[in-house]
Design an enzyme around this catalytic site. Structure first.
Site, PDB file in Angstrom:
ATOM      1  N   ASP A 137     -31.227  21.185  19.622  1.00 57.17           N
ATOM      2  CA  ASP A 137     -31.629  22.588  19.608  1.00 57.17           C
ATOM      3  C   ASP A 137     -32.946  22.648  20.381  1.00 57.17           C
ATOM      4  O   ASP A 137     -33.599  21.635  20.588  1.00 57.17           O
ATOM      5  CB  ASP A 137     -31.781  23.038  18.145  1.00 57.17           C
ATOM      6  CG  ASP A 137     -31.940  24.544  18.040  1.00 57.17           C
ATOM      7  OD1 ASP A 137     -31.867  25.224  19.086  1.00 57.17           O
ATOM      8  OD2 ASP A 137     -32.147  25.037  16.916  1.00 57.17           O
TER       9      ASP A 137
ATOM     10  N   ASP B 236     -33.815  29.865  24.037  1.00 54.95           N
ATOM     11  CA  ASP B 236     -33.560  31.303  23.941  1.00 54.95           C
ATOM     12  C   ASP B 236     -34.673  31.961  23.147  1.00 54.95           C
ATOM     13  O   ASP B 236     -35.529  31.286  22.581  1.00 54.95           O
ATOM     14  CB  ASP B 236     -32.196  31.562  23.286  1.00 54.95           C
ATOM     15  CG  ASP B 236     -32.067  30.878  21.929  1.00 54.95           C
ATOM     16  OD1 ASP B 236     -32.589  29.754  21.771  1.00 54.95           O
ATOM     17  OD2 ASP B 236     -31.466  31.462  21.014  1.00 54.95           O
TER      18      ASP B 236
ATOM     19  N   CYS C 275     -18.061  16.578  -9.281  1.00 54.85           N
ATOM     20  CA  CYS C 275     -17.786  16.067  -7.940  1.00 54.85           C
ATOM     21  C   CYS C 275     -17.396  14.599  -8.065  1.00 54.85           C
ATOM     22  O   CYS C 275     -17.862  13.910  -8.968  1.00 54.85           O
ATOM     23  CB  CYS C 275     -19.059  16.205  -7.104  1.00 54.85           C
ATOM     24  SG  CYS C 275     -18.993  15.382  -5.511  1.00 54.85           S
TER      25      CYS C 275
ATOM     26  N   CYS D  77     -17.635  12.366  -5.379  1.00 50.30           N
ATOM     27  CA  CYS D  77     -18.147  11.598  -4.243  1.00 50.30           C
ATOM     28  C   CYS D  77     -18.778  10.303  -4.779  1.00 50.30           C
ATOM     29  O   CYS D  77     -19.077  10.210  -5.976  1.00 50.30           O
ATOM     30  CB  CYS D  77     -19.134  12.435  -3.437  1.00 50.30           C
ATOM     31  SG  CYS D  77     -20.804  12.488  -4.098  1.00 50.30           S
TER      32      CYS D  77
ATOM     33  N   CYS E 152     -21.968  10.705  -6.961  1.00 48.17           N
ATOM     34  CA  CYS E 152     -21.741  11.376  -8.251  1.00 48.17           C
ATOM     35  C   CYS E 152     -20.892  10.508  -9.185  1.00 48.17           C
ATOM     36  O   CYS E 152     -20.989  10.632 -10.399  1.00 48.17           O
ATOM     37  CB  CYS E 152     -21.073  12.727  -8.040  1.00 48.17           C
ATOM     38  SG  CYS E 152     -22.141  13.880  -7.192  1.00 48.17           S
TER      39      CYS E 152
END
Ligand SMILES: [Zn+2]
Length: 522
Positions: free
Chosen positions: A87, A122, A274, A276, A279
């Site tokens: 960015d 930008d 969760c 994962c 977890c």
């Protein structure tokens, strides 16, 4: 370098984007790496998560590691050999005002560090910008975008052209149209972050679809600052292909635990909802007791896992043609999201035009929200544009929908028809037997085996809005077609007399005869 679309549903697509470092599959989340403060090293993102890409900020890199980064290149500097997007520092402009770089310098710098996907500097419109200021940011961004071709020296980097305009939709249209004429490989919607932070998802729908309508459809669209998994489905459904997330790390720093339905606070959790790896290995009490640094890393890892999983779910839904169902599910996770999905009503014609026509699976209709879905809008449009009843059909017999499909082959219909024909004393050749059914409206027997008229499941009892909508279609159909007489078998249990009212209204307008019979309850 190309973007190849492999699967589509609604405006969403699964695509393959070729970069000089490798091919990435979209929709894709690029975790934001801040080289100065980073809870998860880029290498872990690649190894533990098998994730192919990340995004970092060229302005911050330039400020902190200027010579080193140019010498080493950004892949080496971050120790990440996947795809890297940079960015430009535009967001810093928005937060801190002027920044110490120029559009030209930041273009050259991104080439020097050998990034794969680069962004021009930008000028973000920001939120609550006046029309004057917003116009200035749009024009200035376009000016800088046009200058890119004279500054850049390499051809192997993909450049991102950001669309500005803030909440001024006419400016977004102008910005997207002009930006779309320039040779960018990727487009982006700039500065929607405050809109998302304030949960203004209906505004976000306006912004994304306004940009989308004016941008080249074959190019990928990046949504800057969309980092929470609970809104990925909406954004992907609207045609966003790339996202960046700093949220996984920012939330972790504040002990916030992301789920695909929203955010929870660590100190409120008794269980981790969760599965994962982090977890599974830990429980909330264990994590609460950890030192800040370790806790932050654990939460950031979970937040990334949950984000990546949600994108996989979305991709699977696209392949199954069930993205709308997934969108409805997510929409009911938060009233603001539901408000965003309801906003799609305004764009349903566009959505219908852009969505695939055939699907492998039938669809599930839960409530009037589903009236927006392309299959319903398309059927209703085509029935009136392309269909006319058989030439000798004088009497329209309307039978209620049955559980069994196709309707005209159901035992209930055959039985009802026999009875009705006896009552009205008419020749079968002059009779046209149609079904009125949610969510479509009138379904002629010639069409009722065509997708999706027999390939859907409907929740009953119907909600009031669905009943009203079908009744409106019944009025429209009778009004437009040239029957001489209407015979309705009504089912007041399901339709609350609304279909009878619709028939009465239409027959009165057309000055034709109407007979209403009532189906025995049960
Ligand atoms: Zn987890």
């Amino acid at each position: 370098m190309s973007f190849e679309i492999r699967d589509r549903d609604l405006l969403a697509r699964i695509g393959r984007l070729e970069t000089k470092t490798g091919v990435i599959e979209t929709p894709l989340l690029l975790p934001v790496i801040n080289p100065a403060i980073q809870p998860i090293p880029p290498k872990t993102i690649q190894k533990t998560f098998a994730h192919p890409a990340l995004i970092t900020n060229a302005y911050i890199l330039n400020k902190h590691f200027k010579d080193k980064s140019v010498k080493k290149g950004v892949h080496h500097l971050l120790d990440f050999n996947g795809v890297i997007m940079t960015d430009s520092g535009a967001y810093q402009t928005l937060v801190y005002g002027d920044i110490e770089t120029t559009p030209k310098e930041i273009v050259k710098y991104q080439e020097q560090i050998n990034t794969d996907i680069a962004t021009i500097l930008d000028l973000p419109t920001g939120w609550n910008a006046s029309k004057n200021h917003a116009t200035y940011t749009v024009e200035e961004t376009l000016k800088r975008a046009k200058e890119l071709t004279t500054i850049k020296t390499r051809q192997d980097i993909l450049w991102v052209g950001p669309v500005q305009g803030g909440q001024h939709l006419d400016l977004i249209t102008h910005s997207a149209k002009e930006m779309g004429k320039l040779p960018f490989q990727i487009y982006a919607l700039g500065s929607p972050t405050p809109v998302m932070e304030q949960y203004l998802f209906d505004t976000l729908v306006d912004m994304i679809l306004t940009a989308k309508k004016s941008l080249p459809p074959e190019k990928p669209l990046h949504l800057f600052g969309a980092g929470h998994p609970f809104m990925f489905t909406l954004a992907v459904a609207l045609g966003c292909d790339l996202f960046d997330s700093a949220a996984y790390a920012l939330y972790a720093r504040e002990d916030r635990y992301m789920t695909e339905r929203g955010t929870l606070r660590l100190n409120e959790l008794e269980y981790f909802p969760c599965s994962c790896p982090v977890c599974t290995r830990n429980d909330p009490d264990k994590v609460k007791a950890m030192e800040k640094i370790e806790r932050q890393e654990i939460l950031a890892q979970h937040n990334l896992f949950v984000s990546f999983s949600e994108l996989k779910r979305i991709k699977q839904a696209i392949i199954e043609g069930r993205l709308w169902e997934h969108l409805e599910l997510r929409a009911h996770g938060h009233p603001a999201l539901l408000q965003g999905v309801k906003k799609l009503h305004k764009y349903k014609a566009y959505l219908e035009k852009q969505s695939p026509i055939t699907k492998k699976t039938g669809f599930l209709f839960f409530s009037s929200l589903g009236l927006i879905r392309p299959e319903v809008v398309r059927y209703r449009r085509r029935l009136f544009q392309r269909y006319s009843p058989p030439r000798n059909a004088e009497i329209l017999v309307l039978l209620p929908q049955t559980r069994m499909k196709p309707f005209h082959k159901s035992r209930e219909h055959r039985r009802a028809l026999k009875e009705i024909l006896r009552k009205i004393d008419a020749k079968i050749a002059k009779v046209h037997i149609c079904t009125y059914a949610a969510p479509f409206g009138i379904i002629p027997p010639e069409l009722d085996e065509v997708y999706p008229l027999s390939q859907h499941e409907v929740t009953t009892p119907l909600d009031a809005e669905t009943v009203t909508s079908v009744a409106r279609e019944v009025t429209r159909y009778i009004t437009k077609m040239n029957y001489k007489r209407i015979v309705l078998l009504q089912n007041p249990e399901m339709w609350k007399g609304k279909i009878a009212t619709a028939c009465r209204r239409a027959c009165k307008r057309k000055k034709i005869q109407l007979n209403i019979y009532t189906r025995a309850p049960g």
